[in-house]
Design an enzyme around this catalytic site. Structure first.
Site, mmCIF file in Angstrom:
data_model
loop_
_atom_site.group_PDB
_atom_site.id
_atom_site.type_symbol
_atom_site.label_atom_id
_atom_site.label_comp_id
_atom_site.label_asym_id
_atom_site.label_seq_id
_atom_site.Cartn_x
_atom_site.Cartn_y
_atom_site.Cartn_z
ATOM 1 N N GLU A 68 14.408 12.099 -14.191
ATOM 2 C CA GLU A 68 15.743 11.961 -13.585
ATOM 3 C C GLU A 68 16.442 10.706 -14.106
ATOM 4 O O GLU A 68 17.639 10.715 -14.374
ATOM 5 C CB GLU A 68 15.622 11.863 -12.054
ATOM 6 C CG GLU A 68 15.358 13.190 -11.391
ATOM 7 C CD GLU A 68 15.029 12.994 -9.918
ATOM 8 O OE1 GLU A 68 15.886 13.290 -9.085
ATOM 9 O OE2 GLU A 68 13.905 12.518 -9.634
ATOM 10 N N LYS A 71 -0.272 -19.671 -10.367
ATOM 11 C CA LYS A 71 0.094 -20.362 -11.610
ATOM 12 C C LYS A 71 -0.045 -19.342 -12.735
ATOM 13 O O LYS A 71 -1.143 -19.048 -13.203
ATOM 14 C CB LYS A 71 -0.804 -21.574 -11.857
ATOM 15 C CG LYS A 71 -0.324 -22.395 -13.035
ATOM 16 C CD LYS A 71 -1.043 -23.729 -13.127
ATOM 17 C CE LYS A 71 -0.399 -24.658 -14.138
ATOM 18 N NZ LYS A 71 -0.189 -24.091 -15.453
HETATM 19 S S1 IVH Z 1 6.489 -25.396 -11.162
HETATM 20 C C1 IVH Z 1 7.885 -29.664 -11.636
HETATM 21 N N1 IVH Z 1 5.278 -23.147 -10.534
HETATM 22 O O1 IVH Z 1 2.959 -24.329 -15.438
HETATM 23 C C2 IVH Z 1 7.378 -28.314 -11.420
HETATM 24 N N2 IVH Z 1 5.090 -23.940 -12.757
HETATM 25 O O2 IVH Z 1 2.227 -27.373 -15.882
HETATM 26 C C3 IVH Z 1 7.267 -27.525 -12.649
HETATM 27 N N3 IVH Z 1 3.779 -22.487 -14.226
HETATM 28 O O3 IVH Z 1 5.525 -25.470 -17.462
HETATM 29 C C4 IVH Z 1 6.645 -26.246 -12.652
HETATM 30 N N4 IVH Z 1 3.302 -20.942 -12.725
HETATM 31 O O4 IVH Z 1 5.535 -23.022 -17.030
HETATM 32 C C5 IVH Z 1 5.540 -24.038 -11.499
HETATM 33 N N5 IVH Z 1 4.277 -21.165 -9.849
HETATM 34 C C6 IVH Z 1 4.535 -22.054 -10.802
HETATM 35 C C7 IVH Z 1 4.054 -21.887 -12.112
HETATM 36 C C8 IVH Z 1 4.342 -22.866 -13.067
HETATM 37 C C9 IVH Z 1 3.162 -21.304 -13.998
HETATM 38 C C10 IVH Z 1 3.788 -23.199 -15.519
HETATM 39 C C11 IVH Z 1 5.159 -23.695 -15.894
HETATM 40 C C12 IVH Z 1 5.017 -25.153 -16.210
HETATM 41 C C13 IVH Z 1 3.526 -25.385 -16.154
HETATM 42 C C14 IVH Z 1 3.290 -26.676 -15.391
#
Ligand code: IVH
Length: 685
Positions: A36, A115
């Protein structure tokens, strides 16, 4: 149809299809069948083709890409893209909590998030429209990958909400789900291209493809985990993220507000239990203070925010012993070592084998037979040996040394200067190479000869009916009819009979006959030239038009073709230096395969094939697929008119690379649509 109703219909179909895309890609809850959906999409495509002036910028048809980015511009981030401090220890997490509580007297909560193990992205929306997407880069400036990000269906291109901040940025992680990663590597393997080591590398590589239509096929996905801006609806992270979910972004259901560190610990343990069931990679949990004012109060160290931390899960490991090392020979002769292990459970699956990649890896591990080894799931999917427990090694253990001879035909192996892979040079006689080459030749994306799968090629090789692809075209009914073989499935141990009955044989012969109509680009790919994948073959075929020219083109001239690198260029030159290959090609030419690109037959077109009738074009810049003169020729043959300078009566400015900024400005002033080569292709289809 009147124009008014058409415009309304286009708007309504766009809206309905966007909602279904959201149900499918964000909520994972499709509300209609694929059939669809496709019907509605086709209806929209047709209307958009007839009335290109009404195409909306958030139309689902715009997700297929088509824009080419030759060089990604480096652009400054409005808000720096920071990273997080990491810990593997719960004690350090407790310390983080104590630090936070010491630094603020006010009550606060934490938000726990997955993460994601992918590529960080920052996407800016102005007045509800996706205007820019930047990679992290060095945190201060990143690459502009907007065209590629627009192909990701779980990211809205336009958001409708009267209360939307006029400008804001979402931060998220672009990931490639496991299934898409496996499919992509299978395809790469078939195309004889280097495999991606894990989904993160695959996501990052995909995001940096120059051709956004290829990105659109990669099934990238995006989880949003942050939002930045001056006038956000809430003063806390969790609430804004939930709002972002309502705006159409994908926000994980595993996002939890916790009132204290004990609840955080419980969340970490809960996710640890289910993490292997997730369809994408995560490597830990991110813990953030929820309230923005307290985040501000806590501030930053020289590198990281003090209000957030990442708790990383230890990679799941298993300990077992190395029984043996076997060697697999691929269709290009590349020899890959594989470790045979005493079976061990790692992250929910039984591991019996692990890839050893190449001779260097064996050397690096200093591997000995009988060694106690630690196996880890790289990218959570492919097991690999990460370490050897040397203390457990017996005195008489024999060192593993890479085989000198091909395990299948005994030919001494060779290694190319600067390459890690050993290969068997006996390409025309080594059985797995013969079989692999023919299997590649008949595969769906190459010559698409159906009916010869499931080990039938092996039967034909064993009966000495074929020893190269060209032999397929000599097969007769009597050769095939009545052949049979019983095979045993390696995994299940069950036996299966392969037979060549009347219907099968007729189907095979018909499929072989039909393959003679396959266009040159795919024949070139089907030849199985080392390193030359589907895209490379297309580029070369379009540029050089026929096989004879390709065979005579020098290494330097091949290198000058966009996206053709040193490896491919060298491999093409090598290919045409082999007598065997020339013989195969001659046999394929005799069989009637296409060895030159087909130009559209404009002469025999009827007037209904004049989709550009009444339209006038200014063609400017350098193009990818056609030369400027070819484009002008097509415009005329399809009923359009070429004009040299822009006026208010011009229908389109067909713009390539390096078009002067003045022209663009003038077209914008006169309100003349500026179209790309891909848009033009759509117009003439
Ligand atoms: S917050 C200041 N939340 O992990 C806060 N980062 O080492 C910045 N990442 O470059 C990041 N899951 O690409 C945040 N739930 C999440 C995340 C996340 C993956 C990655 C992000 C960042 C790295 C931080």
């Amino acid at each position: 149809m009147d124009k008014e109703p058409v415009q309304k219909k286009i708007e309504s179909l766009t809206k309905i299809l966007n909602q279904h895309n959201y149900n499918y890609y964000v909520l994972d809850r499709p509300a209609i069948s694929d059939y669809e959906f496709d019907q509605k999409l086709k209806e929209l495509e047709k209307l958009e083709k007839d009335y290109p002036e009404y195409v909306l910028d958030d139309s689902p048809t715009q997700r297929v890409g088509g824009k080419i980015t030759r060089k990604f511009n480096n652009v400054n981030h409005k808000y720096p893209m920071l990273s997080l401090s990491n810990t593997y220890s719960k004690a350090e997490l407790e310390e983080f909590d104590q630090r936070v509580r010491k630094l603020t007297q006010s009550p606060f909560s934490y938000v726990c998030e997955l993460k994601y193990d992918g590529v960080a992205i920052g996407i800016t929306y102005i007045n509800g429209v996706l205007t820019q997407a930047l990679t992290r880069g060095d945190g201060i400036s990143g690459d502009d990958v907007t065209h590629n990000v627009k192909t990701i269906r779980s990211i809205p291109i336009r958001i409708y909400d009267s209360k939307l901040p006029s400008e804001f940025e979402v931060r998220g992680e672009i990931i490639l789900p496991h299934k898409s990663f496996i499919d992509l590597n299978l395809e790469k393997n078939n195309n004889n291209e280097a495999l991606f080591a894990n989904p993160r590398n695959a996501a990052s590589g995909s995001l940096k493809l120059q051709d956004s239509s290829l990105v659109a096929k990669r099934n990238l996905d995006c989880f949003v985990h942050g939002i930045l801006g001056d006038s956000l609806p809430f003063t806390s992270h969790y609430e804004n993220i939930q709002q972002a979910k309502d705006w159409g972004f994908k926000v994980s259901q595993y996002t939890k507000k916790c009132s204290n560190i004990d609840e955080v610990m419980t969340f970490i343990e809960e996710i640890q239990k289910i993490r292997t069931e997730l369809s994408y990679d995560i490597d830990g949990i991110v813990i953030k203070v929820n309230q923005y004012d307290i985040q501000e109060e806590l501030g930053f160290t020289s590198k990281f925010p003090r209000w957030a931390i990442a708790y990383k899960y230890k990679a799941e490991q298993g300990v077992t012993t190395l029984d043996n090392v076997i060697y697999q020979v691929g269709r290009t002769g590349a020899v890959t070592p594989v470790a045979e292990l005493k079976p061990v459970w790692v992250a929910g699956t039984k591991v019996k084998r692990a890839s050893l990649y190449n001779a260097d890896k064996i050397e690096e591990l200093d591997l000995h037979f009988g060694d106690t080894v630690f196996v880890e799931k790289g990218g959570e999917i492919i097991p690999k040996i990460v370490m050897v427990d040397i203390a457990k090694r017996t005195k008489d253990a024999k060192k593993v040394s890479f085989t000198q001879k091909c395990p299948r035909c005994g030919t001494p192996l060779k290694r190319k200067e600067g390459e890690a892979v050993f290969y068997c040079p006996n390409s025309s006689l080594c059985p797995p190479q013969i079989q692999g080459k023919i299997e590649h030749f008949i595969s769906r994306r190459a010559m698409n000869i159906e009916g010869l799968g499931e080990g039938r090629i092996e039967v034909l090789i064993n009966h000495k009916l074929i020893s190269r692809a060209a032999d397929l075209y000599k097969l007769k009914y009597e050769d095939l009819y009545g052949l049979e073989k019983t095979i045993e499935d390696e995994e299940t141990g069950k036996t299966k009979k392969i037979s060549f009955k009347e219907k099968t044989v007729n189907n095979i012969l018909q499929a072989i006959e039909d393959s003679k109509k396959i266009p040159f680009e795919r024949v070139l790919f089907a030849l199985g030239i080392r390193h030359l994948g589907e895209t490379g073959a297309k580029k070369i075929a379009r540029q050089l038009k026929n096989l004879e020219t390709i065979s005579k083109t020098s290494y330097e001239d091949l290198l000058a073709i966009p996206e053709i690198g040193e490896k491919i260029a060298a491999s093409i030159v090598d290919y045409f230096n082999e007598y065997e290959n020339i013989q195969t090609i001659n046999a394929l030419i005799d069989a009637g395969l296409k060895f030159e690109i087909e130009q559209p037959d404009f002469e025999s077109m009827s007037s209904s094939d004049l989709p550009l009738a009444g339209k006038s074009f200014v063609v400017s810049g350098v193009f990818e697929k056609y030369s400027r003169n070819e484009l002008k020729e097509i415009i005329e043959k399809k009923g359009g008119q070429n004009i040299s300078s822009l006026s208010s009566k011009t229908s389109y400015l067909l713009a390539g690379e390096k078009m002067g900024p003045e022209k663009k400005k003038k077209a914008e002033q006169l309100n003349i649509p500026i179209i790309s080569e891909a848009d033009f292709d759509k117009l003439i289809q």
